[in-house]
Design an enzyme around this catalytic site. Structure first.
Site, PDB file in Angstrom:
ATOM      1  N   MET A 296      36.408  -6.333  27.274  1.00  0.00           N
ATOM      2  CA  MET A 296      35.592  -7.180  26.412  1.00  0.00           C
ATOM      3  C   MET A 296      36.517  -8.208  25.776  1.00  0.00           C
ATOM      4  O   MET A 296      37.532  -7.863  25.165  1.00  0.00           O
ATOM      5  CB  MET A 296      34.873  -6.325  25.360  1.00  0.00           C
ATOM      6  CG  MET A 296      34.047  -7.135  24.379  1.00  0.00           C
ATOM      7  SD  MET A 296      32.676  -8.004  25.189  1.00  0.00           S
ATOM      8  CE  MET A 296      32.587  -9.475  24.190  1.00  0.00           C
ATOM      9  N   HIS A 321      40.613 -11.702  33.954  1.00  0.00           N
ATOM     10  CA  HIS A 321      39.210 -11.991  33.625  1.00  0.00           C
ATOM     11  C   HIS A 321      39.013 -12.181  32.113  1.00  0.00           C
ATOM     12  O   HIS A 321      38.487 -13.203  31.672  1.00  0.00           O
ATOM     13  CB  HIS A 321      38.321 -10.859  34.144  1.00  0.00           C
ATOM     14  CG  HIS A 321      36.870 -11.060  33.869  1.00  0.00           C
ATOM     15  ND1 HIS A 321      36.015 -11.593  34.796  1.00  0.00           N
ATOM     16  CD2 HIS A 321      36.121 -10.828  32.758  1.00  0.00           C
ATOM     17  CE1 HIS A 321      34.809 -11.672  34.271  1.00  0.00           C
ATOM     18  NE2 HIS A 321      34.837 -11.218  33.032  1.00  0.00           N
ATOM     19  N   GLU A 322      39.451 -11.197  31.350  1.00  0.00           N
ATOM     20  CA  GLU A 322      39.211 -11.283  29.900  1.00  0.00           C
ATOM     21  C   GLU A 322      39.994 -12.444  29.287  1.00  0.00           C
ATOM     22  O   GLU A 322      39.518 -13.115  28.381  1.00  0.00           O
ATOM     23  CB  GLU A 322      39.546  -9.958  29.196  1.00  0.00           C
ATOM     24  CG  GLU A 322      38.822  -8.723  29.752  1.00  0.00           C
ATOM     25  CD  GLU A 322      37.315  -8.891  29.913  1.00  0.00           C
ATOM     26  OE1 GLU A 322      36.721  -9.736  29.228  1.00  0.00           O
ATOM     27  OE2 GLU A 322      36.722  -8.184  30.757  1.00  0.00           O
ATOM     28  N   TYR A 411      27.795 -13.132  37.582  1.00  0.00           N
ATOM     29  CA  TYR A 411      29.240 -13.063  37.850  1.00  0.00           C
ATOM     30  C   TYR A 411      29.605 -13.700  39.193  1.00  0.00           C
ATOM     31  O   TYR A 411      30.472 -14.555  39.256  1.00  0.00           O
ATOM     32  CB  TYR A 411      29.713 -11.605  37.883  1.00  0.00           C
ATOM     33  CG  TYR A 411      29.852 -10.973  36.524  1.00  0.00           C
ATOM     34  CD1 TYR A 411      28.746 -10.480  35.836  1.00  0.00           C
ATOM     35  CD2 TYR A 411      31.093 -10.842  35.920  1.00  0.00           C
ATOM     36  CE1 TYR A 411      28.869  -9.881  34.593  1.00  0.00           C
ATOM     37  CE2 TYR A 411      31.228 -10.239  34.667  1.00  0.00           C
ATOM     38  CZ  TYR A 411      30.111  -9.765  34.016  1.00  0.00           C
ATOM     39  OH  TYR A 411      30.247  -9.179  32.783  1.00  0.00           O
ATOM     40  N   ARG A 585      32.641   4.511  31.338  1.00  0.00           N
ATOM     41  CA  ARG A 585      32.432   3.116  31.762  1.00  0.00           C
ATOM     42  C   ARG A 585      31.156   3.032  32.584  1.00  0.00           C
ATOM     43  O   ARG A 585      31.041   3.668  33.643  1.00  0.00           O
ATOM     44  CB  ARG A 585      33.649   2.665  32.572  1.00  0.00           C
ATOM     45  CG  ARG A 585      33.616   1.213  32.950  1.00  0.00           C
ATOM     46  CD  ARG A 585      34.935   0.805  33.559  1.00  0.00           C
ATOM     47  NE  ARG A 585      34.858  -0.523  34.130  1.00  0.00           N
ATOM     48  CZ  ARG A 585      35.805  -1.056  34.887  1.00  0.00           C
ATOM     49  NH1 ARG A 585      36.899  -0.360  35.157  1.00  0.00           N
ATOM     50  NH2 ARG A 585      35.666  -2.264  35.386  1.00  0.00           N
TER      51      ARG A 585
HETATM   52  N1  BES Z   1      31.934  -9.868  28.473  1.00  0.00           N
HETATM   53  C1  BES Z   1      31.957  -8.968  29.546  1.00  0.00           C
HETATM   54  C2  BES Z   1      31.370  -7.630  29.201  1.00  0.00           C
HETATM   55  C3  BES Z   1      29.944  -7.674  28.708  1.00  0.00           C
HETATM   56  C4  BES Z   1      29.019  -8.542  29.249  1.00  0.00           C
HETATM   57  C5  BES Z   1      29.548  -6.824  27.706  1.00  0.00           C
HETATM   58  C6  BES Z   1      27.709  -8.573  28.761  1.00  0.00           C
HETATM   59  C7  BES Z   1      28.255  -6.841  27.235  1.00  0.00           C
HETATM   60  C8  BES Z   1      27.328  -7.716  27.760  1.00  0.00           C
HETATM   61  C9  BES Z   1      33.373  -8.782  30.086  1.00  0.00           C
HETATM   62  O1  BES Z   1      34.119  -9.944  30.111  1.00  0.00           O
HETATM   63  C10 BES Z   1      33.268  -8.343  31.520  1.00  0.00           C
HETATM   64  O2  BES Z   1      32.781  -9.114  32.307  1.00  0.00           O
HETATM   65  N2  BES Z   1      33.734  -7.149  31.830  1.00  0.00           N
HETATM   66  C11 BES Z   1      33.785  -6.642  33.174  1.00  0.00           C
HETATM   67  C12 BES Z   1      35.188  -6.825  33.660  1.00  0.00           C
HETATM   68  C13 BES Z   1      35.358  -7.185  35.058  1.00  0.00           C
HETATM   69  C14 BES Z   1      34.475  -8.266  35.588  1.00  0.00           C
HETATM   70  C15 BES Z   1      36.817  -7.482  35.337  1.00  0.00           C
HETATM   71  C16 BES Z   1      33.411  -5.178  33.149  1.00  0.00           C
HETATM   72  O3  BES Z   1      33.259  -4.621  32.067  1.00  0.00           O
HETATM   73  O4  BES Z   1      33.270  -4.566  34.192  1.00  0.00           O
HETATM   74 ZN    ZN Z   2      33.414 -11.274  31.596  1.00  0.00          ZN
END
Ligand code: BES
Ligand code: ZN
Length: 630
Positions: A296, A321-322, A411, A585
């Site tokens: 996050m 990514h983050e 995504y 997760r």
């Molecule tokens: N911001 C997101 C996580 C998120 C999105 C939380 C929408 C709640 C609502 C974060 O940047 C993300 O995309 N996390 C991915 C990581 C991956 C794409 C590397 C995840 O959690 O899997």
């Molecule tokens: Zn993201």
């Protein structure tokens, strides 16, 4: 004659000046086109920022560990349009004891009806001179954003741990705020925790424990509410570069530091692509395994799942990514959750560019192929479930939980669209455009339409060929993948295909597969392609040879457990149970529970496992699993 030519001279000069001014005006108007006015309401917020917007929040909270409550005040600075006299804030399960003005005089307020997803609007009647409100409140022990982790659920098994997860609309369950991404504010905070514990936020952070347990914070750069973050526990810090480092439980710190050793390099590479990193520090906090996401992007302090600490650095793309969200998302934010692809599609694209730069094309091609295949499956599944409209980039989530928009579409369709634009206009032009875009909209937000307008004026209108090739309408407003989408290819993964063809033809025994140098991505691809044809007996045999059920890499475990459940294999139930109890997760839990739910005995067994595991899951994950098993 002379007068005539003089007047024509002036007419020409005047016209040229007019032309230049007009052109400049057009250019100026577009480049300065940061939306500053909230023209309409956000479908997921009760707030009214177009009349009054909150531009600073000061939190003063105490963490009540035994009661699982945060208690204190939130002081909100208001930016009022003329005659605005009613402030509406988002809350969810908050218990409000008073609302006062800055002089301490009580203001009239009430909480509206409570909705399971959106919570209750808090309406406050302001006096003419009110420019600050002080809300005295406490959170509910079941606050949706907060996870109170017991010692046994942590890595070191010794101390309590608390963390928040505010995205998408959970900030309102721990801070009364305008919980809409377009509203940006600065914040300060004073947080009291147990003596001996550290507190961290998405702000300037301490690197050492303060014995009194009282910490102060400042975030002087404006952020959206979904980026408000808090964590506390026995946490230590290790520096990894000039402005970056790792926070984790003591027993996890060294492993995490090794895994993310490339962090400084990533920050430098990212800066070269889209402009200097402007958030001062970039640190990562490794959370207990119940964290429902991979990562996050809380500003200055990414929250990360420990499942990426694999000991082989195979999941470092999570940091790319983050970190990339520091531009796409945190700096230029989706105006509302319907424009979610502006956050995640851009970030996935940016992540891809960083990874390619650091680890080379063949490595990234594998990741692209895996993502493409997943995206195709997601689109097909959505279509068969009657959710075709959700396969568009621009979403319509009105009345629904914004979580519904969290799919591979935002995504990966988003990312492949941007790859397609890059190809259509050429990398150099595309990178120049993106640099300009991030600068023009920094600390602001954008809608899909706003982005497309900027794209047209700044780029596509300059060349009809680009405009045609871009095929924007179909990519953004069409369902599924357009015909001009080009499937990525990976020579590395083609080798896996070749081995599997020989295996299924009976020409190659799995013992003889050349798995030398296999990365997690090779294994994942092998499992997924194998699963398309394999029989139960072949599945059991593969597990004996490759020991998939006993791997420590959660990505591989998740793919393997999902496949083996689908094929009816029950020999690895112990390992699956252990996995479902120890990992929270959501990305890993959902496919396994879904597969179990579809088998006759699996559903009953899954319910039993869920009962044991539930207390260790964050509300985001337990809610999703409940939906599957109901
Ligand atoms: N911001 C997101 C996580 C998120 C999105 C939380 C929408 C709640 C609502 C974060 O940047 C993300 O995309 N996390 C991915 C990581 C991956 C794409 C590397 C995840 O959690 O899997
Ligand atoms: Zn993201």
């Amino acid at each position: 004659m002379f007068l005539k030519s003089l007047s024509s001279f002036f007419i020409i000069v005047f016209s040229v000046i007019l032309l230049i001014t007009c052109r400049n005006e057009k250019k100026y108007a577009v480049e300065e086109k940061k939306p500053k006015i909230f023209s309409s309401g956000d479908p997921h917020s009760y707030s009214n920022p177009y009349k009054i917007s909150v531009n600073h929040i000061d939190l003063n909270l105490e963490i009540l560990w035994d009661a699982h409550i945060l208690k204190g005040t939130a002081t909100l600075n208001l930016d009022k349009k003329e005659n605005a006299d009613t402030l509406i804030l988002d809350t969810r399960q908050l218990i409000i004891s008073s609302v006062k003005n800055k002089e301490g005089m009580p203001l009239k307020f009430w909480l509206g009806n409570s909705d399971l997803i959106f919570g209750s609007p808090l309406t406050i009647i302001l006096e003419k001179a009110t420019d600050k409100v002080v809300v005295e409140y406490q959170t509910h022990p079941e606050a949706a954003a907060l996870q109170w982790v017991t010692p046994t659920q942590t890595h070191d098994k010794k101390d309590d741990f608390l963390y928040s997860q505010s995205q998408a609309i959970l900030a309102r369950s721990w801070v009364p705020c305008q919980d809409a991404p377009a509203v940006k504010f600065t914040y300060t905070a004073k947080i009291k925790t147990k003596p001996g514990y550290l507190v961290l936020m998405s702000a300037t952070n301490p690197q050492h424990i303060i014995e009194s347990g009282i910490y102060t914070f400042e975030m002087e750069q404006p952020i959206s509410s979904y980026l408000l973050a808090l964590s506390s526990g026995k946490i230590e810090f290790k520096s990894l570069g000039k402005d970056c480092g790792i926070y984790a439980e003591p027993g996890m710190l060294e492993k995490a530091a090794w895994e993310f050793a490339d962090m400084q390099k990533m920050i430098d590479e990212a800066g070269k692509l889209y402009g200097t990193y402007i958030w001062k520090r970039y640190d990562v906090l490794v959370l207990p395994p119940s964290f429902p996401f991979g990562g996050m992007e809380n500003p200055r302090l990414t929250f990360a799942t420990p499942t990426v600490i694999t000991g082989d650095r195979s999941q470092v793309s999570l940091i790319a990514h983050e970190l990339a969200h520091s531009w796409s998302g945190n700096l230029v934010t989706n105006a509302a959750w319907n424009d979610f692809w502006l956050n995640e599609g851009f970030t996935n694209y940016f992540e891809q560019r960083i990874m390619e730069q650091l680890y080379g094309k063949p490595y990234d091609e594998m990741r692209q192929v895996l993502a493409w295949n997943d995206l195709e499956t997601t689109i097909a599944d959505m279509k068969s479930e009657g959710l075709s409209a959700d396969t568009k980039l621009k979403l319509d989530l009105k009345g629904r939980d914004p979580d519904d928009g969290l799919s591979d579409v935002a995504y990966d369709k988003g990312r492949f669209f941007l790859c397609h634009l890059e190809k259509s206009v050429g990398k150099k032009n595309w990178d120049e455009f993106l640099n300009k875009y991030f600068k023009a909209y920094a600390f602001s937000y954008n809608t899909t339409e706003g982005f497309l307008e900027y794209l047209n004026i700044q780029l596509l209108d300059k060349n009809p060929k680009w405009k045609k090739a871009a095929n924007v309408q179909e990519w953004v407003y069409g369902e599924g993948l357009p015909k001009d989408a080009v499937k990525p290819v990976s020579t590395e993964l083609n080798k896996v295909d070749a081995a599997l063809i020989n295996f299924f033809n009976g020409k190659l025994k799995p013992e003889l597969f050349d798995t030398n140098g296999f990365t997690t991505h090779h294994w994942q691809y092998l499992i997924r392609q194998f699963g398309k044809k394999a029989t139960l007996q072949q599945v059991e045999n593969f597990d004996k040879i490759f020991k998939f059920s006993n791997r420590s890499n959660a990505e591989i475990c998740c793919d393997w457990f999902t496949l083996s459940v689908k094929k009816g294999d029950t020999q690895n139930q112990l390992q699956i149970e252990k996995f479902l109890i120890s990992v929270g997760r959501r990305k890993f839990l959902v496919p396994i529970y879904e597969a179990l739910e579809k088998t006759p005995n699996g559903k009953i067994w899954a319910k039993k496992v869920f009962e044991k595991a539930k207390s260790g899951y964050h509300s985001v994950s337990s809610h999703s699993v409940e939906e599957i098993l109901k």
